[in-house]
Design an enzyme around this catalytic site. Sequence first.
Site, mmCIF file in Angstrom:
data_model
loop_
_atom_site.group_PDB
_atom_site.id
_atom_site.type_symbol
_atom_site.label_atom_id
_atom_site.label_comp_id
_atom_site.label_asym_id
_atom_site.label_seq_id
_atom_site.Cartn_x
_atom_site.Cartn_y
_atom_site.Cartn_z
ATOM 1 N N GLU A 165 42.196 30.497 54.942
ATOM 2 C CA GLU A 165 43.258 31.070 55.803
ATOM 3 C C GLU A 165 43.450 30.276 57.099
ATOM 4 O OE1 GLU A 165 42.662 35.325 56.285
ATOM 5 O OE2 GLU A 165 43.256 35.691 54.216
ATOM 6 N N GLU A 194 42.446 35.965 47.164
ATOM 7 C CA GLU A 194 42.120 37.237 47.826
ATOM 8 C C GLU A 194 43.261 38.199 47.548
ATOM 9 O OE1 GLU A 194 40.733 37.379 51.882
ATOM 10 O OE2 GLU A 194 39.807 35.390 51.688
#
Length: 503
Positions: free
Chosen positions: A173, A292
């Site tokens: 991320e 995710e």
Amino acid sequence: MQTARLALDPHFTVGRINRNIFGGFVEHLGRHVYDGIHEPGHATADDEGFRGDVIDLVRELGVSTIRYPGGNFVSGFRWEDSVGPREQRPRRLDLAWHSTETNQVGMHEFASWLGKVGSDLMLAVNLGTRGTSEALELLEYSNLPKGTALAEARMANGRPDPFGVKIWCLGNEMDGWWQLGHRSADDYGKLASRTAKAMRQLDPSIELVVCGSSSAHMPTFGEWERVVLSHTYDDVDYISCHAYYEEKNGDLASFLASAVDMDHFIESVVATADHVKAVRGSSKTINISFDEWNVWYLSRFEDVEKIQGLDNWPVAPRLLEDHYSVADAVVVGNLLISLLRHADRVTSASLAQLVNVIAPIMTEPGGPAWRQTTFFPFALTSALARGVVLELKLDAGTYGTSQYGVVPVVDAVATHDDATGATAVFLVNRSQTEEVTVTIDVAALDDLDRVDAQSLYDTDVYAKNTLEEPERVTMKPNTSATLERGVVTITLPAVSWTAVSLA
Ligand code: AHR
């Protein structure tokens, strides 16, 4: 009573299912590792301190690859701290979750646990506070058979054979402001490209995942993917997607349609990747690692759970311990439908996470482990989805949502295994008030004579499994299912997820 119709034909397929789509994710976060999978004093613990009851449940869940060790955690992680004699491993601050990492479970212990649960390791490297050189060292330690200081160190630490890690994530991320070492798409793209090239120089057989957006709702979404892939297109195999959903402000209608958002997310990233492909005149296709995804009541974490204070860095605090309802499980089942529907481009995915932390499995220290509601759709889809995903024609009613506009009441996906003939259909009824009777035309599939169906639903859509009542919610046989003259008929209860298997 509403009705819906769908038709299956084995000649029209979306793509072959890659088992890696049924991956999980273990992050050093809260009670995931410590007091989750690892609790040396527990009655079921083995000689390495791993809970046997958790191992059994993870096996039952049917998880392929497991992404490790983060998540946000990895962006401050020094992998060297987690190998070697345990008593010499340092305690470190985990800035991501404001905790203390004891490093008592590291690479070697985790790999051993993976052997016990029957899953493969997917490793993330730290591109937050670290860079190419440390990623290379970790790869050498993990995958080089012998002959260098790092390979010898691995052997001395008790692992003669390489770990042989195949899939590697280039950071985590990196588009997020909360990420240690967060940077622009341009800066990250250049770093990821350099690191990927170096890692492939060491081990050309690995597969690499470059960070896409941490949500489709990030302000940089779309442009982030374009810029990052412009730098890394030739160097990587996958671009990641991350998505979490929660019911907000009592808007169950929108929440139940979360998969509409996931469909749109996947299709947007595919379009962006293919745009970069076209601009470059490349013949290579970049696939998606949806590494995710889940339901996560993130607002509860932000408002209530966040740990603070210079003198307050607990070990394994209770964090992100969401207790999932029937509605949450229906959404999780629907997200799996979305992932399967895109099996041609989503070739890897990780349910985030596995134990205690936004997890299908919960544990109590010194007490039992149990299945959350979300355990069931994952376990059944992983067990039944085999072979290829079939193109589906679905005719269903619609309803209006404030978040996603008008959406179908029923969603479905079908899989078919040519070798065995086994066919599965996964369905969701998003209506909060009405049953839906679905007819499934299976005449094009030869020799089907047995139908079995199970549904997840409850009169209380917020019913949960808890420490006190661990089996309040389970799958129920759906006895309405019939198979006659090439047509399956089944009634789906309101707010339900259903697995139909045909043999
Ligand atoms: O899964 C919880 C967190 O969500 C992960 O650490 C991070 O990557 C994401 O924001």
